[in-house]
Write an enzyme that holds these catalytic residues in place. Structure first.
Site, PDB file in Angstrom:
ATOM      1  N   ASN A 296      -9.975 -13.770   8.054  1.00 46.55           N
ATOM      2  CA  ASN A 296     -10.649 -12.885   7.105  1.00 46.55           C
ATOM      3  C   ASN A 296     -10.698 -13.574   5.731  1.00 46.55           C
ATOM      4  O   ASN A 296      -9.652 -13.897   5.162  1.00 46.55           O
ATOM      5  CB  ASN A 296      -9.864 -11.564   7.044  1.00 46.55           C
ATOM      6  CG  ASN A 296     -10.513 -10.555   6.125  1.00 46.55           C
ATOM      7  OD1 ASN A 296     -10.981 -10.913   5.044  1.00 46.55           O
ATOM      8  ND2 ASN A 296     -10.524  -9.305   6.528  1.00 46.55           N
TER       9      ASN A 296
ATOM     10  N   ARG B 235     -16.233  -4.941  -3.708  1.00 43.03           N
ATOM     11  CA  ARG B 235     -15.175  -5.454  -4.589  1.00 43.03           C
ATOM     12  C   ARG B 235     -14.823  -6.915  -4.313  1.00 43.03           C
ATOM     13  O   ARG B 235     -14.316  -7.598  -5.179  1.00 43.03           O
ATOM     14  CB  ARG B 235     -13.924  -4.584  -4.502  1.00 43.03           C
ATOM     15  CG  ARG B 235     -13.206  -4.705  -3.191  1.00 43.03           C
ATOM     16  CD  ARG B 235     -11.901  -3.955  -3.200  1.00 43.03           C
ATOM     17  NE  ARG B 235     -12.109  -2.513  -3.280  1.00 43.03           N
ATOM     18  CZ  ARG B 235     -11.187  -1.623  -2.923  1.00 43.03           C
ATOM     19  NH1 ARG B 235     -10.011  -2.033  -2.487  1.00 43.03           N
ATOM     20  NH2 ARG B 235     -11.435  -0.337  -2.992  1.00 43.03           N
TER      21      ARG B 235
ATOM     22  N   GLU C  85      -9.083  -2.492  17.736  1.00 50.09           N
ATOM     23  CA  GLU C  85      -8.165  -3.330  16.967  1.00 50.09           C
ATOM     24  C   GLU C  85      -7.013  -2.444  16.517  1.00 50.09           C
ATOM     25  O   GLU C  85      -7.221  -1.470  15.791  1.00 50.09           O
ATOM     26  CB  GLU C  85      -8.876  -3.956  15.759  1.00 50.09           C
ATOM     27  CG  GLU C  85      -7.926  -4.829  14.954  1.00 50.09           C
ATOM     28  CD  GLU C  85      -8.625  -5.737  13.952  1.00 50.09           C
ATOM     29  OE1 GLU C  85      -9.766  -6.156  14.204  1.00 50.09           O
ATOM     30  OE2 GLU C  85      -8.007  -6.018  12.913  1.00 50.09           O
TER      31      GLU C  85
ATOM     32  N   HIS D  56      -3.681  -6.738  10.413  1.00 54.65           N
ATOM     33  CA  HIS D  56      -3.289  -6.174   9.122  1.00 54.65           C
ATOM     34  C   HIS D  56      -1.832  -6.516   8.796  1.00 54.65           C
ATOM     35  O   HIS D  56      -0.930  -6.158   9.540  1.00 54.65           O
ATOM     36  CB  HIS D  56      -3.461  -4.645   9.047  1.00 54.65           C
ATOM     37  CG  HIS D  56      -3.656  -4.191   7.638  1.00 54.65           C
ATOM     38  ND1 HIS D  56      -4.893  -4.097   7.035  1.00 54.65           N
ATOM     39  CD2 HIS D  56      -2.770  -3.867   6.684  1.00 54.65           C
ATOM     40  CE1 HIS D  56      -4.758  -3.722   5.795  1.00 54.65           C
ATOM     41  NE2 HIS D  56      -3.469  -3.574   5.550  1.00 54.65           N
TER      42      HIS D  56
ATOM     43  N   HIS E 182     -15.143  -7.998   5.364  1.00 56.88           N
ATOM     44  CA  HIS E 182     -15.284  -6.554   5.166  1.00 56.88           C
ATOM     45  C   HIS E 182     -16.219  -6.345   3.983  1.00 56.88           C
ATOM     46  O   HIS E 182     -15.854  -6.637   2.843  1.00 56.88           O
ATOM     47  CB  HIS E 182     -13.902  -5.944   4.879  1.00 56.88           C
ATOM     48  CG  HIS E 182     -13.895  -4.452   4.772  1.00 56.88           C
ATOM     49  ND1 HIS E 182     -12.727  -3.731   4.656  1.00 56.88           N
ATOM     50  CD2 HIS E 182     -14.895  -3.531   4.752  1.00 56.88           C
ATOM     51  CE1 HIS E 182     -13.012  -2.440   4.575  1.00 56.88           C
ATOM     52  NE2 HIS E 182     -14.325  -2.296   4.621  1.00 56.88           N
TER      53      HIS E 182
ATOM     54  N   GLU F 184     -16.378  -6.203   9.377  1.00 56.65           N
ATOM     55  CA  GLU F 184     -15.628  -4.942   9.219  1.00 56.65           C
ATOM     56  C   GLU F 184     -16.429  -4.055   8.304  1.00 56.65           C
ATOM     57  O   GLU F 184     -16.906  -4.508   7.262  1.00 56.65           O
ATOM     58  CB  GLU F 184     -14.289  -5.209   8.541  1.00 56.65           C
ATOM     59  CG  GLU F 184     -13.235  -5.726   9.449  1.00 56.65           C
ATOM     60  CD  GLU F 184     -11.987  -6.061   8.655  1.00 56.65           C
ATOM     61  OE1 GLU F 184     -11.824  -5.604   7.512  1.00 56.65           O
ATOM     62  OE2 GLU F 184     -11.182  -6.819   9.176  1.00 56.65           O
TER      63      GLU F 184
ATOM     64  N   HIS G  70     -10.432 -12.370   0.653  1.00 57.85           N
ATOM     65  CA  HIS G  70      -9.675 -12.621  -0.579  1.00 57.85           C
ATOM     66  C   HIS G  70      -9.977 -13.973  -1.218  1.00 57.85           C
ATOM     67  O   HIS G  70      -9.572 -14.217  -2.352  1.00 57.85           O
ATOM     68  CB  HIS G  70      -8.185 -12.371  -0.345  1.00 57.85           C
ATOM     69  CG  HIS G  70      -7.957 -10.917  -0.043  1.00 57.85           C
ATOM     70  ND1 HIS G  70      -8.295  -9.921  -0.935  1.00 57.85           N
ATOM     71  CD2 HIS G  70      -7.513 -10.286   1.068  1.00 57.85           C
ATOM     72  CE1 HIS G  70      -8.047  -8.741  -0.391  1.00 57.85           C
ATOM     73  NE2 HIS G  70      -7.570  -8.934   0.826  1.00 57.85           N
TER      74      HIS G  70
ATOM     75  N   ARG H 135     -17.347  -3.990   1.647  1.00 64.89           N
ATOM     76  CA  ARG H 135     -16.958  -2.648   1.209  1.00 64.89           C
ATOM     77  C   ARG H 135     -18.090  -2.004   0.436  1.00 64.89           C
ATOM     78  O   ARG H 135     -18.924  -2.693  -0.171  1.00 64.89           O
ATOM     79  CB  ARG H 135     -15.696  -2.721   0.340  1.00 64.89           C
ATOM     80  CG  ARG H 135     -14.452  -3.141   1.124  1.00 64.89           C
ATOM     81  CD  ARG H 135     -13.203  -2.980   0.274  1.00 64.89           C
ATOM     82  NE  ARG H 135     -12.852  -1.595   0.084  1.00 64.89           N
ATOM     83  CZ  ARG H 135     -11.834  -0.965   0.684  1.00 64.89           C
ATOM     84  NH1 ARG H 135     -11.042  -1.625   1.499  1.00 64.89           N
ATOM     85  NH2 ARG H 135     -11.594   0.302   0.456  1.00 64.89           N
TER      86      ARG H 135
ATOM     87  N   THR I 179      -7.353  -1.373   3.617  1.00 63.06           N
ATOM     88  CA  THR I 179      -7.554  -0.348   4.652  1.00 63.06           C
ATOM     89  C   THR I 179      -6.189   0.215   5.045  1.00 63.06           C
ATOM     90  O   THR I 179      -5.399  -0.476   5.676  1.00 63.06           O
ATOM     91  CB  THR I 179      -8.265  -0.974   5.873  1.00 63.06           C
ATOM     92  OG1 THR I 179      -9.358  -1.755   5.398  1.00 63.06           O
ATOM     93  CG2 THR I 179      -8.777   0.093   6.802  1.00 63.06           C
TER      94      THR I 179
END
Ligand code: PXP
Length: 237
Positions: free
Chosen positions: A8, A50, A152, A187, A44, A71, A11, A46, A102
Protein backbone atom coordinates in the site's frame (compact mmCIF):
# COMPACT_ATOMS: atom_id res chain seq x y z
CA UNK A 1 1.85 -22.90 -0.56
CA UNK A 2 2.34 -19.32 -1.52
CA UNK A 3 1.19 -15.99 -0.16
CA UNK A 4 1.09 -12.65 -1.98
CA UNK A 5 2.14 -9.23 -0.72
CA UNK A 6 0.14 -6.17 -1.73
CA UNK A 7 2.09 -3.00 -0.97
CA UNK A 8 0.00 0.00 0.00
CA UNK A 9 1.67 3.22 -1.22
CA UNK A 10 -0.82 5.68 0.36
CA UNK A 11 1.73 7.02 2.80
CA UNK A 12 4.27 7.79 0.10
CA UNK A 13 1.58 10.25 -0.98
CA UNK A 14 1.18 11.46 2.63
CA UNK A 15 4.87 12.46 2.66
CA UNK A 16 4.64 14.01 -0.81
CA UNK A 17 1.55 16.01 0.17
CA UNK A 18 3.25 17.41 3.29
CA UNK A 19 5.11 19.77 0.92
CA UNK A 20 2.55 19.92 -1.86
CA UNK A 21 5.12 19.03 -4.55
CA UNK A 22 5.75 15.91 -6.61
CA UNK A 23 8.34 14.07 -4.46
CA UNK A 24 8.20 11.27 -3.40
CA UNK A 25 6.00 9.93 -6.18
CA UNK A 26 3.63 7.06 -5.21
CA UNK A 27 3.63 5.77 -8.80
CA UNK A 28 7.45 5.55 -8.83
CA UNK A 29 7.30 3.87 -5.39
CA UNK A 30 4.78 1.38 -6.75
CA UNK A 31 7.18 0.43 -9.57
CA UNK A 32 10.04 0.05 -7.07
CA UNK A 33 7.86 -2.19 -4.88
CA UNK A 34 6.87 -4.37 -7.85
CA UNK A 35 10.52 -4.54 -8.90
CA UNK A 36 11.35 -5.77 -5.39
CA UNK A 37 8.79 -8.57 -5.52
CA UNK A 38 5.47 -7.04 -4.46
CA UNK A 39 2.66 -9.03 -6.06
CA UNK A 40 0.37 -6.04 -6.29
CA UNK A 41 -0.13 -2.42 -5.28
CA UNK A 42 -2.93 -1.25 -3.05
CA UNK A 43 -4.17 2.32 -2.90
CA UNK A 44 -7.04 3.85 -0.99
CA UNK A 45 -8.65 6.76 -2.81
CA UNK A 46 -10.36 8.49 0.09
CA UNK A 47 -13.30 10.80 -0.33
CA UNK A 48 -11.21 13.72 1.00
CA UNK A 49 -8.16 12.76 -1.17
CA UNK A 50 -5.94 13.18 1.88
CA UNK A 51 -3.13 11.07 0.44
CA UNK A 52 -3.63 9.38 -2.95
CA UNK A 53 -4.96 11.78 -5.60
CA UNK A 54 -6.98 10.86 -8.67
CA UNK A 55 -3.93 11.39 -10.90
CA UNK A 56 -1.86 8.95 -8.77
CA UNK A 57 -4.56 6.33 -9.11
CA UNK A 58 -4.88 6.90 -12.86
CA UNK A 59 -1.13 6.48 -13.41
CA UNK A 60 -0.96 3.34 -11.27
CA UNK A 61 -4.07 1.86 -12.90
CA UNK A 62 -2.71 2.40 -16.39
CA UNK A 63 0.64 0.70 -15.76
CA UNK A 64 0.74 -2.81 -17.27
CA UNK A 65 3.38 -3.85 -14.70
CA UNK A 66 1.11 -3.19 -11.74
CA UNK A 67 -1.74 -5.34 -10.46
CA UNK A 68 -3.91 -2.76 -8.72
CA UNK A 69 -6.13 -3.36 -5.72
CA UNK A 70 -8.23 -0.24 -5.14
CA UNK A 71 -9.47 0.27 -1.60
CA UNK A 72 -12.57 2.40 -1.53
CA UNK A 73 -15.84 3.24 0.14
CA UNK A 74 -18.87 1.75 -1.60
CA UNK A 75 -20.08 5.14 -2.85
CA UNK A 76 -21.42 6.01 -6.32
CA UNK A 77 -18.40 8.26 -6.91
CA UNK A 78 -15.86 5.53 -6.09
CA UNK A 79 -17.72 2.81 -7.98
CA UNK A 80 -17.80 5.14 -11.01
CA UNK A 81 -14.04 5.67 -10.80
CA UNK A 82 -13.39 1.92 -10.43
CA UNK A 83 -15.62 1.12 -13.42
CA UNK A 84 -13.64 3.64 -15.49
CA UNK A 85 -10.17 2.52 -14.38
CA UNK A 86 -10.86 -1.23 -14.09
CA UNK A 87 -8.42 -2.25 -11.33
CA UNK A 88 -7.85 -5.99 -10.96
CA UNK A 89 -9.51 -5.86 -7.54
CA UNK A 90 -11.52 -3.55 -5.32
CA UNK A 91 -11.58 -3.85 -1.55
CA UNK A 92 -14.64 -2.16 -0.07
CA UNK A 93 -13.89 -0.47 3.24
CA UNK A 94 -15.88 1.68 5.65
CA UNK A 95 -14.83 5.30 5.59
CA UNK A 96 -15.41 8.08 8.04
CA UNK A 97 -13.97 11.52 7.33
CA UNK A 98 -12.71 12.05 10.88
CA UNK A 99 -10.84 8.76 11.21
CA UNK A 100 -7.04 8.68 10.98
CA UNK A 101 -7.13 5.32 9.22
CA UNK A 102 -9.70 2.60 8.49
CA UNK A 103 -10.72 1.86 12.05
CA UNK A 104 -12.93 -1.18 11.80
CA UNK A 105 -14.35 -3.60 9.29
CA UNK A 106 -17.33 -2.98 7.10
CA UNK A 107 -20.76 -3.85 8.49
CA UNK A 108 -21.61 -6.25 5.66
CA UNK A 109 -24.52 -7.72 7.60
CA UNK A 110 -26.12 -4.38 8.57
CA UNK A 111 -25.34 -2.58 5.29
CA UNK A 112 -26.24 -5.43 2.94
CA UNK A 113 -28.74 -3.32 0.99
CA UNK A 114 -26.21 -0.55 0.37
CA UNK A 115 -23.48 -3.00 -0.64
CA UNK A 116 -25.43 -5.21 -3.02
CA UNK A 117 -25.47 -2.87 -6.04
CA UNK A 118 -21.81 -1.74 -5.81
CA UNK A 119 -20.65 -5.37 -5.48
CA UNK A 120 -22.76 -6.46 -8.44
CA UNK A 121 -21.62 -3.55 -10.67
CA UNK A 122 -17.95 -4.15 -9.91
CA UNK A 123 -18.20 -7.89 -10.44
CA UNK A 124 -20.06 -7.44 -13.72
CA UNK A 125 -17.12 -5.32 -14.88
CA UNK A 126 -14.75 -8.23 -14.15
CA UNK A 127 -13.30 -6.64 -11.00
CA UNK A 128 -12.55 -8.97 -8.11
CA UNK A 129 -14.47 -7.71 -5.06
CA UNK A 130 -13.19 -8.00 -1.55
CA UNK A 131 -14.83 -6.81 1.67
CA UNK A 132 -12.71 -5.57 4.59
CA UNK A 133 -14.25 -7.27 7.62
CA UNK A 134 -13.57 -8.03 11.24
CA UNK A 135 -13.26 -11.80 11.76
CA UNK A 136 -16.86 -12.07 12.94
CA UNK A 137 -18.80 -15.07 11.56
CA UNK A 138 -21.95 -12.97 11.06
CA UNK A 139 -20.00 -10.60 8.81
CA UNK A 140 -18.22 -13.37 6.91
CA UNK A 141 -21.50 -15.12 6.15
CA UNK A 142 -22.99 -11.82 4.96
CA UNK A 143 -20.03 -11.41 2.57
CA UNK A 144 -20.78 -14.81 1.05
CA UNK A 145 -24.47 -13.92 0.66
CA UNK A 146 -23.55 -10.64 -1.00
CA UNK A 147 -21.47 -12.41 -3.64
CA UNK A 148 -18.02 -11.09 -2.65
CA UNK A 149 -15.23 -13.37 -3.87
CA UNK A 150 -12.72 -12.32 -1.23
CA UNK A 151 -12.71 -11.15 2.38
CA UNK A 152 -9.81 -9.18 3.78
CA UNK A 153 -9.69 -9.80 7.50
CA UNK A 154 -8.96 -6.65 9.54
CA UNK A 155 -5.82 -7.37 11.57
CA UNK A 156 -5.91 -4.06 13.47
CA UNK A 157 -7.02 -5.50 16.83
CA UNK A 158 -4.47 -8.32 16.49
CA UNK A 159 -1.75 -5.75 15.74
CA UNK A 160 -2.73 -3.85 18.89
CA UNK A 161 -1.97 -7.03 20.84
CA UNK A 162 -5.49 -7.73 22.06
CA UNK A 163 -5.97 -11.17 23.63
CA UNK A 164 -7.56 -13.86 21.49
CA UNK A 165 -7.29 -11.93 18.22
CA UNK A 166 -4.91 -14.35 16.51
CA UNK A 167 -7.33 -17.17 17.26
CA UNK A 168 -10.22 -15.08 15.87
CA UNK A 169 -8.24 -14.56 12.67
CA UNK A 170 -7.50 -18.29 12.41
CA UNK A 171 -11.15 -19.18 12.96
CA UNK A 172 -12.26 -16.49 10.52
CA UNK A 173 -9.89 -17.79 7.85
CA UNK A 174 -11.23 -21.34 8.31
CA UNK A 175 -14.82 -20.03 8.14
CA UNK A 176 -14.02 -18.30 4.84
CA UNK A 177 -12.61 -21.55 3.45
CA UNK A 178 -15.89 -23.25 4.41
CA UNK A 179 -17.85 -20.49 2.67
CA UNK A 180 -15.71 -20.81 -0.47
CA UNK A 181 -14.24 -17.29 -0.18
CA UNK A 182 -10.60 -16.32 -0.58
CA UNK A 183 -9.02 -14.92 2.57
CA UNK A 184 -6.74 -11.86 2.67
CA UNK A 185 -5.62 -9.91 5.72
CA UNK A 186 -4.15 -6.56 6.56
CA UNK A 187 -3.79 -3.49 8.76
CA UNK A 188 -1.06 -2.70 11.25
CA UNK A 189 1.23 -5.53 10.16
CA UNK A 190 4.96 -5.20 10.84
CA UNK A 191 8.11 -7.35 10.79
CA UNK A 192 7.36 -8.18 14.43
CA UNK A 193 3.76 -9.35 14.08
CA UNK A 194 3.33 -10.58 10.49
CA UNK A 195 4.59 -14.17 10.87
CA UNK A 196 1.66 -15.72 12.78
CA UNK A 197 -0.79 -14.20 10.27
CA UNK A 198 1.31 -15.23 7.26
CA UNK A 199 1.38 -18.76 8.70
CA UNK A 200 -2.43 -19.13 8.57
CA UNK A 201 -2.77 -21.49 5.59
CA UNK A 202 -5.98 -19.93 4.21
CA UNK A 203 -4.50 -16.42 4.03
CA UNK A 204 -3.59 -15.87 0.38
CA UNK A 205 -2.61 -12.20 0.48
CA UNK A 206 -1.46 -9.58 2.95
CA UNK A 207 -1.86 -5.86 2.29
CA UNK A 208 0.69 -3.79 4.15
CA UNK A 209 1.40 -0.07 3.97
CA UNK A 210 2.27 2.17 6.88
CA UNK A 211 5.02 0.00 8.33
CA UNK A 212 6.66 -0.55 4.93
CA UNK A 213 6.82 3.16 4.17
CA UNK A 214 8.07 4.00 7.68
CA UNK A 215 10.68 1.24 7.63
CA UNK A 216 11.85 2.37 4.19
CA UNK A 217 12.77 5.72 5.75
CA UNK A 218 14.81 3.99 8.43
CA UNK A 219 16.51 1.58 6.02
CA UNK A 220 17.04 4.19 3.31
CA UNK A 221 18.29 7.07 5.47
CA UNK A 222 21.98 6.00 5.70
CA UNK A 223 22.33 5.84 1.91
CA UNK A 224 20.60 9.13 1.18
CA UNK A 225 22.50 10.98 3.92
CA UNK A 226 25.81 9.67 2.50
CA UNK A 227 24.82 10.70 -1.02
CA UNK A 228 23.72 14.20 0.03
CA UNK A 229 26.94 14.70 1.97
CA UNK A 230 28.97 13.53 -1.05
CA UNK A 231 27.13 15.99 -3.34
CA UNK A 232 27.75 18.84 -0.86
CA UNK A 233 31.46 18.02 -0.49
CA UNK A 234 31.85 17.65 -4.27
CA UNK A 235 30.35 21.14 -4.69
CA UNK A 236 33.22 22.48 -2.60
CA UNK A 237 35.71 20.87 -4.98
N1 PXP B 1 -5.92 -3.25 4.11
C1 PXP B 1 -6.91 -2.33 4.19
C2 PXP B 1 -8.28 -2.71 3.73
C3 PXP B 1 -6.65 -1.03 4.68
O1 PXP B 1 -7.65 -0.13 4.77
C4 PXP B 1 -5.33 -0.70 5.04
C5 PXP B 1 -5.03 0.70 5.49
O2 PXP B 1 -5.23 1.57 4.43
C6 PXP B 1 -4.33 -1.68 4.92
C7 PXP B 1 -4.67 -2.96 4.47
C8 PXP B 1 -2.89 -1.41 5.26
O3 PXP B 1 -2.77 -1.09 6.60
P1 PXP B 1 -1.38 -0.56 7.15
O4 PXP B 1 -1.11 0.74 6.44
O5 PXP B 1 -1.61 -0.40 8.61
O6 PXP B 1 -0.34 -1.58 6.82
Amino acid sequence: MTIRLGVNVDHVATIRNARGGAHPDPFAAALVAVGAGADGITVHLREDRRHIKDTDLERIASSPEIRLNMEMAATDEMVGIALRLRPAACCLVPERRAEVTTEGGLDAAGQANALETPIRSLRQAGIRVSLFLDPDPVQLEAAARLGAEVVELHTGSYAEGRDGELERLRTGAATLRGLGLECHAGHGLTYANVSPVAAIPEVMELNIGHFLVGQSVMDGLPGVVKRMKAIMLAARG
